[in-house]
Write an enzyme that holds these catalytic residues in place. Structure first.
Site, PDB file in Angstrom:
ATOM      1  N   CYS A  35     -27.725  11.847  39.056  1.00 38.51           N
ATOM      2  CA  CYS A  35     -26.562  12.917  39.514  1.00 38.51           C
ATOM      3  C   CYS A  35     -27.265  14.086  40.172  1.00 38.51           C
ATOM      4  O   CYS A  35     -26.447  14.918  41.073  1.00 38.51           O
ATOM      5  CB  CYS A  35     -25.503  13.222  38.635  1.00 38.51           C
ATOM      6  SG  CYS A  35     -25.885  13.832  37.466  1.00 38.51           S
ATOM      7  N   ASP A  37     -27.859  16.788  38.316  1.00 37.84           N
ATOM      8  CA  ASP A  37     -27.224  17.742  37.696  1.00 37.84           C
ATOM      9  C   ASP A  37     -28.247  18.379  36.758  1.00 37.84           C
ATOM     10  O   ASP A  37     -28.889  17.856  36.273  1.00 37.84           O
ATOM     11  CB  ASP A  37     -26.065  17.685  36.850  1.00 37.84           C
ATOM     12  CG  ASP A  37     -24.770  17.226  37.906  1.00 37.84           C
ATOM     13  OD1 ASP A  37     -25.010  17.555  39.185  1.00 37.84           O
ATOM     14  OD2 ASP A  37     -23.849  17.249  37.572  1.00 37.84           O
ATOM     15  N   CYS A  60     -21.738  19.221  37.455  1.00 33.97           N
ATOM     16  CA  CYS A  60     -20.469  18.785  37.592  1.00 33.97           C
ATOM     17  C   CYS A  60     -19.367  19.627  36.599  1.00 33.97           C
ATOM     18  O   CYS A  60     -19.999  20.162  35.754  1.00 33.97           O
ATOM     19  CB  CYS A  60     -20.132  17.410  37.419  1.00 33.97           C
ATOM     20  SG  CYS A  60     -20.497  16.893  35.632  1.00 33.97           S
ATOM     21  N   CYS A 104     -22.797  13.584  30.998  1.00 36.01           N
ATOM     22  CA  CYS A 104     -23.003  15.191  31.135  1.00 36.01           C
ATOM     23  C   CYS A 104     -23.112  15.638  30.021  1.00 36.01           C
ATOM     24  O   CYS A 104     -23.920  17.014  29.834  1.00 36.01           O
ATOM     25  CB  CYS A 104     -21.526  15.380  31.706  1.00 36.01           C
ATOM     26  SG  CYS A 104     -21.216  14.465  33.272  1.00 36.01           S
TER      27      CYS A 104
HETATM   28 FE1  FES Z   1     -24.130  14.164  36.117  1.00 38.59          FE
HETATM   29 FE2  FES Z   1     -21.931  15.461  35.231  1.00 38.59          FE
HETATM   30  S1  FES Z   1     -22.093  13.898  36.836  1.00 38.59           S
HETATM   31  S2  FES Z   1     -24.000  15.894  34.551  1.00 38.59           S
END
Ligand code: FES
Length: 131
Positions: A35, A37, A60, A104
């Protein structure tokens, strides 16, 4: 049933311990390649106790809520206890996350571990001894 618990929404909207710490005793970063992040955790440690903790998360809402909750959970604890923080504990404290958002909370566990590792390296301590 809403996708996100009230606790997730609360920590997302009003994140606790947001920011950075100048001259932190330990800084740790974790990222998810899928993702993209990234989460960064800063620790201030006094005599083995985490006296302050801050986070910066580029990610996110679940990642922000997980970081916020994780910082609340390790503040005031020993670095040894902080290492025991699991993504499961963070998820439970948030009253759950959707299955596709569980990773996450893993970032929070990994960033805390990385910050404690950095603290050990900076202070001549053996990280493995703390486990
Ligand atoms: Fe990857 Fe939340 S979508 S950390």
């Amino acid at each position: 049933m809403p996708l996100y618990s009230e606790k997730v929404m609360d920590h997302f909207r009003n994140p606790r311990n947001l920011g950075s710490i100048e001259n932190a005793d330990g800084v740790g970063e974790a990222g998810n390649a899928v993702c993209g992040d990234i989460m960064k955790i800063y620790l201030k440690v006094d005599d083995g106790i985490i006296t302050d903790v801050k986070f910066e998360t580029f990610g996110c809402g679940s990642a922000i809520a997980s970081s916020s909750m994780a910082t609340e959970m390790i503040k005031g604890k020993s670095v040894k206890d902080a290492l025991k923080l699991s993504n499961k504990a963070v998820t439970e404290a948030l009253d759950g996350l959707p299955a596709h958002k569980l990773h996450c909370s893993v970032l929070a566990e990994e960033a805390v571990q990385a910050a404690v590792r950095d603290y050990c390296e900076k202070h001549g301590l053996n990280f493995e001894d703390l486990k």
